[in-house]
Design an enzyme around this catalytic site. Structure first.
Site, PDB file in Angstrom:
ATOM      1  N   LYS A  28       0.840  -1.200   0.000  1.00  0.00           N
ATOM      2  CA  LYS A  28       0.000   0.000   0.000  1.00  0.00           C
ATOM      3  C   LYS A  28       0.880   1.257   0.000  1.00  0.00           C
ATOM      4  O   LYS A  28       2.058   1.187   0.385  1.00  0.00           O
ATOM      5  CB  LYS A  28      -0.973  -0.015   1.182  1.00  0.00           C
ATOM      6  CG  LYS A  28      -0.419   0.531   2.466  1.00  0.00           C
ATOM      7  CD  LYS A  28      -1.476   0.584   3.543  1.00  0.00           C
ATOM      8  CE  LYS A  28      -2.006   1.977   3.769  1.00  0.00           C
ATOM      9  NZ  LYS A  28      -1.060   2.970   4.242  1.00  0.00           N
ATOM     10  N   LYS A  41       3.651   8.288  -8.255  1.00  0.00           N
ATOM     11  CA  LYS A  41       4.362   9.272  -7.423  1.00  0.00           C
ATOM     12  C   LYS A  41       5.779   9.534  -7.972  1.00  0.00           C
ATOM     13  O   LYS A  41       6.386  10.563  -7.702  1.00  0.00           O
ATOM     14  CB  LYS A  41       4.432   8.744  -5.985  1.00  0.00           C
ATOM     15  CG  LYS A  41       4.383   9.822  -4.954  1.00  0.00           C
ATOM     16  CD  LYS A  41       4.107   9.380  -3.505  1.00  0.00           C
ATOM     17  CE  LYS A  41       4.348   7.987  -3.072  1.00  0.00           C
ATOM     18  NZ  LYS A  41       4.971   7.853  -1.745  1.00  0.00           N
ATOM     19  N   LYS A  44       7.598   0.676   0.444  1.00  0.00           N
ATOM     20  CA  LYS A  44       8.032  -0.076  -0.758  1.00  0.00           C
ATOM     21  C   LYS A  44       9.312   0.492  -1.353  1.00  0.00           C
ATOM     22  O   LYS A  44      10.259  -0.232  -1.617  1.00  0.00           O
ATOM     23  CB  LYS A  44       6.980   0.022  -1.890  1.00  0.00           C
ATOM     24  CG  LYS A  44       5.695  -0.666  -1.653  1.00  0.00           C
ATOM     25  CD  LYS A  44       4.763  -0.467  -2.844  1.00  0.00           C
ATOM     26  CE  LYS A  44       4.374   0.984  -3.095  1.00  0.00           C
ATOM     27  NZ  LYS A  44       3.642   1.615  -2.013  1.00  0.00           N
ATOM     28  N   ASP A  59      -2.346  -0.456  -3.494  1.00  0.00           N
ATOM     29  CA  ASP A  59      -3.482  -0.287  -2.582  1.00  0.00           C
ATOM     30  C   ASP A  59      -4.647  -1.134  -3.077  1.00  0.00           C
ATOM     31  O   ASP A  59      -5.289  -1.860  -2.324  1.00  0.00           O
ATOM     32  CB  ASP A  59      -3.921   1.180  -2.508  1.00  0.00           C
ATOM     33  CG  ASP A  59      -2.935   1.998  -1.709  1.00  0.00           C
ATOM     34  OD1 ASP A  59      -1.813   2.178  -2.203  1.00  0.00           O
ATOM     35  OD2 ASP A  59      -3.274   2.418  -0.596  1.00  0.00           O
TER      36      ASP A  59
END
Ligand code: ADP
Ligand code: MG
Length: 291
Positions: free
Chosen positions: A14, A45, A19, A131
């Site tokens: 998530k 991102k 990560k 997610d």
């Protein structure tokens, strides 16, 4: 002559679970051990590889594709710590299109450019937002790109929920050639019950934890320096934890098809843990009884 094929490994989890931090430190540890590594950020991102590159900007594949028709590897990659080749897939223009498109476009382009063969990568790591494992984000595990997947999870329910979703996607696609699961990386555990909770979840889903990374200031400090822990604090115990994860990836290629919990089972499991945690907090039972 037979070409040595690169090992393609996807790391899911998530948002905000760790990560990119974990993947970058594994990449750094693999590179330090002499392997040739490519890390591909598959999160809109686009900050997956930042700490491998001293915090510098890198144009994303999708942005570059929007501006140029002919692209060279140098346009969309940067060489980071110990030679790790860093790439960010990027995302759609905010508010428009599917975030998974970047992954498709990036992997397609890298295959067209024969990057994996030409760079002679031993390991290609995909850092994937998970997610929800929607069609786009499932690309690395669905289309025969990665052979192995790992999931980063804490003991928070939303992280476990995302891990269970990944297990669902793997169990759906693995029988037709999709990736299989290497295991769970437990990150940022602090609460006394956290390890037991994650262990219990992996036990119920037929999976296993391949390493525990405690929450630590050395990780935050390294991030502020724009570096991995391997680079900023090579002698720290956390650097050894990441080296241990990297070694695990190299030495343990065995994988499983997980058995995800269905909605009802996951809810019942969460309630059970809610009750246990309440009893520990309220002093009804001791900490050890919760294990
Ligand atoms: P993600 O890629 O899953 O969105 P990041 O790797 O960017 O998450 O991590 C989110 C934040 O958590 C970062 O500020 C990172 O430094 C921090 N973090 C991750 N793992 C740890 C850890 N084990 N200890 C301390 N901070 C951590
Ligand atoms: Mg990230």
């Amino acid at each position: 002559m037979t070409e040595k094929r690169s090992k393609h490994i996807a790391i899911y989890g998530k948002g905000g679970i760790g990560k990119s931090t974990t993947t970058s430190n594994i990449a750094a540890a693999l590179a330090e051990a002499g392997y040739r590594v490519i890390q591909i950020g598959c999160d809109p991102k686009s900050d997956s590889t930042t700490i491998l590159r001293g915090g510098n900007e890198l144009p994303t594949v999708l942005d570059t594709l929007r501006e140029h028709s002919k692209i060279k590897i140098e346009d969309i990659s940067a060489v980071g710590f110990k030679g790790v080749l860093c790439i960010e897939a990027g995302g759609p223009v905010p508010g428009v299109g599917c975030a998974g498109r970047g992954i498709n476009a990036a992997v397609g382009l890298l295959q067209d450019l024969h990057l994996f063969e030409e760079y002679k990568a031993d390991y290609v790591l995909y850092d994937v937002l998970g997610d929800v494992v929607c069609g786009g984000f499932a690309v690395p595990i669905r289309d025969g790109i990665a052979e192995r997947a790992y999931v980063v999870s804490s003991s928070d329910f939303m992280a476990i929920y995302a891990a269970n979703n990944l297990f669902k996607a793997i169990s759906k696609y693995a029988p037709s050639g999709g990736a299989r699961l290497g295991g769970v990386i437990a990150n940022g555990l602090t609460a006394p019950y956290a390890e037991s909770l994650v262990d219990d979840f992996v036990g119920r889903t037929g999976t296993k934890v391949i390493g525990y990374v405690p929450r630590s200031l050395v990780v935050s400090q390294s991030e502020l320096y724009g570096q991995t822990v391997i680079e900023a604090s090579p002698g720290s115990s956390h650097a050894d934890i990441y080296r241990g994860l990297a070694r695990h990836l190299v030495e343990h290629e065995e994988t499983t098809i997980p058995a995800p919990l269905n909605g009802r089972e996951l809810k019942a499991w969460a309630r059970e843990w809610g009750d246990r945690i309440f009893e520990v907090e309220a002093g009804v039972i001791g900490e050890r009884a919760a294990i």
